[in-house]
Write a protein that holds these residues in place. Structure first.
Motif, PDB file in Angstrom:
ATOM      1  N   ASN A 235       0.809  -1.231   0.000  1.00 57.69           N
ATOM      2  CA  ASN A 235       0.000   0.000   0.000  1.00 57.69           C
ATOM      3  C   ASN A 235       0.832   1.267   0.000  1.00 57.69           C
ATOM      4  O   ASN A 235       0.309   2.356   0.217  1.00 57.69           O
ATOM      5  N   ALA A 236       2.132   1.102  -0.179  1.00 58.86           N
ATOM      6  CA  ALA A 236       2.995   2.282  -0.031  1.00 58.86           C
ATOM      7  C   ALA A 236       3.256   2.978  -1.362  1.00 58.86           C
ATOM      8  O   ALA A 236       3.463   2.341  -2.388  1.00 58.86           O
ATOM      9  N   LEU A 237       3.242   4.291  -1.309  1.00 58.84           N
ATOM     10  CA  LEU A 237       3.669   5.097  -2.445  1.00 58.84           C
ATOM     11  C   LEU A 237       5.194   5.143  -2.387  1.00 58.84           C
ATOM     12  O   LEU A 237       5.764   5.440  -1.346  1.00 58.84           O
ATOM     13  N   SER A 238       5.819   4.816  -3.504  1.00 56.63           N
ATOM     14  CA  SER A 238       7.280   4.818  -3.533  1.00 56.63           C
ATOM     15  C   SER A 238       7.773   6.197  -3.970  1.00 56.63           C
ATOM     16  O   SER A 238       7.349   6.723  -4.993  1.00 56.63           O
ATOM     17  N   VAL A 239       8.627   6.789  -3.159  1.00 58.57           N
ATOM     18  CA  VAL A 239       9.088   8.153  -3.415  1.00 58.57           C
ATOM     19  C   VAL A 239      10.611   8.158  -3.563  1.00 58.57           C
ATOM     20  O   VAL A 239      11.311   7.576  -2.730  1.00 58.57           O
ATOM     21  N   ILE A 240      11.106   8.791  -4.637  1.00 54.05           N
ATOM     22  CA  ILE A 240      12.555   8.959  -4.735  1.00 54.05           C
ATOM     23  C   ILE A 240      12.895  10.228  -3.982  1.00 54.05           C
ATOM     24  O   ILE A 240      12.338  11.294  -4.254  1.00 54.05           O
ATOM     25  N   ASP A 241      13.805  10.135  -3.047  1.00 52.10           N
ATOM     26  CA  ASP A 241      13.988  11.325  -2.240  1.00 52.10           C
ATOM     27  C   ASP A 241      14.864  12.356  -2.957  1.00 52.10           C
ATOM     28  O   ASP A 241      15.688  12.054  -3.798  1.00 52.10           O
ATOM     29  N   LYS A 242      14.551  13.587  -2.623  1.00 47.54           N
ATOM     30  CA  LYS A 242      15.140  14.773  -3.253  1.00 47.54           C
ATOM     31  C   LYS A 242      16.665  14.740  -3.252  1.00 47.54           C
ATOM     32  O   LYS A 242      17.313  15.070  -4.241  1.00 47.54           O
ATOM     33  N   PHE A 243      17.203  14.319  -2.139  1.00 53.10           N
ATOM     34  CA  PHE A 243      18.656  14.263  -1.995  1.00 53.10           C
ATOM     35  C   PHE A 243      19.299  13.442  -3.120  1.00 53.10           C
ATOM     36  O   PHE A 243      20.305  13.835  -3.696  1.00 53.10           O
ATOM     37  N   HIS A 244      18.672  12.301  -3.441  1.00 53.16           N
ATOM     38  CA  HIS A 244      19.264  11.436  -4.463  1.00 53.16           C
ATOM     39  C   HIS A 244      19.053  11.960  -5.880  1.00 53.16           C
ATOM     40  O   HIS A 244      19.873  11.725  -6.747  1.00 53.16           O
ATOM     41  N   VAL A 245      17.934  12.642  -6.107  1.00 55.40           N
ATOM     42  CA  VAL A 245      17.709  13.248  -7.424  1.00 55.40           C
ATOM     43  C   VAL A 245      18.770  14.318  -7.655  1.00 55.40           C
ATOM     44  O   VAL A 245      19.421  14.385  -8.695  1.00 55.40           O
ATOM     45  N   LYS A 246      18.955  15.110  -6.637  1.00 55.12           N
ATOM     46  CA  LYS A 246      19.947  16.188  -6.713  1.00 55.12           C
ATOM     47  C   LYS A 246      21.342  15.610  -6.977  1.00 55.12           C
ATOM     48  O   LYS A 246      22.127  16.151  -7.758  1.00 55.12           O
ATOM     49  N   GLN A 247      21.610  14.490  -6.318  1.00 54.79           N
ATOM     50  CA  GLN A 247      22.915  13.857  -6.472  1.00 54.79           C
ATOM     51  C   GLN A 247      23.196  13.461  -7.932  1.00 54.79           C
ATOM     52  O   GLN A 247      24.303  13.610  -8.428  1.00 54.79           O
ATOM     53  N   ILE A 248      22.158  12.975  -8.612  1.00 53.94           N
ATOM     54  CA  ILE A 248      22.310  12.576 -10.023  1.00 53.94           C
ATOM     55  C   ILE A 248      22.743  13.785 -10.859  1.00 53.94           C
ATOM     56  O   ILE A 248      23.652  13.702 -11.691  1.00 53.94           O
ATOM     57  N   LEU A 249      22.094  14.919 -10.599  1.00 52.52           N
ATOM     58  CA  LEU A 249      22.428  16.105 -11.385  1.00 52.52           C
ATOM     59  C   LEU A 249      23.784  16.694 -11.006  1.00 52.52           C
ATOM     60  O   LEU A 249      24.542  17.130 -11.869  1.00 52.52           O
ATOM     61  N   THR A 250      24.106  16.698  -9.731  1.00 56.59           N
ATOM     62  CA  THR A 250      25.411  17.268  -9.358  1.00 56.59           C
ATOM     63  C   THR A 250      26.548  16.368  -9.850  1.00 56.59           C
ATOM     64  O   THR A 250      27.598  16.862 -10.234  1.00 56.59           O
ATOM     65  N   ASN A 251      26.314  15.056  -9.880  1.00 54.23           N
ATOM     66  CA  ASN A 251      27.340  14.176 -10.460  1.00 54.23           C
ATOM     67  C   ASN A 251      27.532  14.478 -11.941  1.00 54.23           C
ATOM     68  O   ASN A 251      28.666  14.495 -12.439  1.00 54.23           O
TER      69      ASN A 251
END
Ligand SMILES: [Zn+2]
Length: 414
Positions: A235-251
């Motif tokens: 029943n859980a909504l799966s959320v990608i957390d902001k920190f990791h999204v940001k990490q993809i772009l900063t890398n």
């Protein structure tokens, strides 16, 4: 001797009748205090196994010694021959002393001190202050932490955050599970495979929680976590957390910068300015903004990549899901534009597109994410304190101690 010195010692040992302090001596050559504890002749004890009446059966054959908290600034030791009893049902039984924990050569007071000190400083330093070896400290730490973890009540867990961290850079990964509402680490598992999610889910059920009650789980984009979450938390909504999204772009930004830096003219200035590109614009001084703008003009590829990262902050500032969806689409098409010509950014765009709905899910569960950012810094702090623990067990115990808000059963010495 000070008149109430034996009373003070008895207090620190949690002694009451029929236990008493028979004597204490200070050994000036060794700079140690020795305390002798005895039990009244003929005192009766209940059977430690069944609680029934017993008869006394002498003492254990050899005296035991426990390390106690410092006394008059010197290490002190408690000596005692503990009584034995005979129970009609259970046979001969050993009575344990009020100041001891089974199988420990330290008194409870000492262990209480040790736990307080360990929460605040690296293990080697704690060992120096407590004048004991580091291995003993690890044993004390893992005993009390495991004891508290085994009693954890996980009822009411609804929002969960899952993240990986490593003991050494790139080595020995562990997965940390956080109750996002209570802001505490509730489980640490060895490894970062898909199976850690189901191991946790089983523990959750054992500790009063429910897999069905979990309504949101945030994580990174890992190929092992995401399917594990989908399987175990229906029943859980799966959320990608902001920190990791940001990490993809900063890398990606970093890769663009490194590429541009290869032209000899740019080398030094860009390398020196590399940290500048990582500071959120809102937190920059005027001087830093001016420097960054001039770098961006001189090195347009890095400059463009930086603007993309900055646009991600605008995306996260969106108020509604609709607004965010539009911002996502325009950010994506910007990154994919032929004119953009930055391959690392194009690759990052593909990754983001593959997880679009889970990234947008952030806007349904804002709170979880705000909390997770705090959690991440908590885990980093725990890691710093866990330095010096060279086993998985020690590392995990330290994460629990620093970030687990555990209800430790060890007596607080104050
Ligand atoms: Zn018994």
């Amino acid at each position: 001797m000070i008149a109430n010195f034996p009373d003070m010692i008895a207090g620190s040992l949690n002694l009451s009748e029929p236990w008493y302090v028979e004597g204490a001596e200070f050994s000036p050559e060794k700079k140690e205090v020795h305390i002798y504890v005895n039990v009244r002749e003929g005192a009766e004890f209940a059977c430690p196994s069944c609680g029934g009446a017993t008869v006394r059966n002498g003492y254990e054959p050899t005296e035991r010694v426990w390390r106690h908290g410092d006394c008059l600034f010197y290490p002190s030791f408690v000596h005692c021959k503990r009584p034995r009893v005979r129970c009609p049902h259970c046979g001969t039984k050993q009575i344990s002393a009020p100041f001891e924990r089974k199988n420990s050569r330290f008194t409870l007071l000492f262990e209480g001190y040790a736990m307080l000190i360990l929460a605040d400083m690296p293990r080697a330093k704690a060992a120096e202050i407590l004048r004991c070896n580091e291995k003993s400290l690890s044993a004390i730490l893992s005993y009390w932490v495991n004891e508290a973890v085994s009693r954890q009540d996980l009822k009411g867990l609804v929002r969960l955050a899952v993240d990986e961290t490593s003991r050494l850079r790139g080595h020995d990964y562990v997965t940390v599970f956080v109750d996002a509402d209570r802001r505490r680490v509730i489980d640490v598992e060895q490894g970062r495979e898909k199976s850690v999610i189901s191991t946790f889910a089983e523990k959750l059920e054992k500790h009063g929680g429910s897999k069905e009650a979990v309504c949101a789980v945030t994580s990174d984009m890992s190929k092992s976590y995401l399917p594990g979450i989908a399987e175990n938390f229906p029943n859980a909504l799966s959320v990608i957390d902001k920190f990791h999204v940001k990490q993809i772009l900063t890398n990606a930004l970093d890769m663009v910068r490194k590429e541009e830096q290869k032209s000899s003219e740019a080398k030094q200035a860009l390398f020196q300015g590399r940290r500048l590109f990582m500071i959120p614009r809102g937190r920059m001084s005027e001087q830093q903004v001016a420097k960054l703008d001039s770098l961006s003009k001189r090195y347009p590829k890095t400059g463009k990549a930086y603007s993309i990262v900055a646009a991600l902050d605008d995306f996260y500032a969106c108020y509604t899901v609709e607004e965010a969806r539009n911002a996502f689409d325009s950010l994506y098409s910007w990154m994919r534009m032929r004119r953009c010509r930055l391959q690392p950014m194009k690759d990052a765009a593909t990754t983001l597109r593959n997880h679009k709905e889970k990234i947008l899910a952030y806007f349904y569960h804002r709170i979880t994410n705000a909390v997770c950012e705090g959690i991440n810094s908590m885990i980093q702090a725990a890691k710093r304190k866990a330095r010096g623990f060279n086993t998985y067990e020690g590392f995990a115990s330290m994460i629990y101690l620093v970030a687990g808000k555990l209800q430790l059963a060890v007596p607080n010495p104050f």
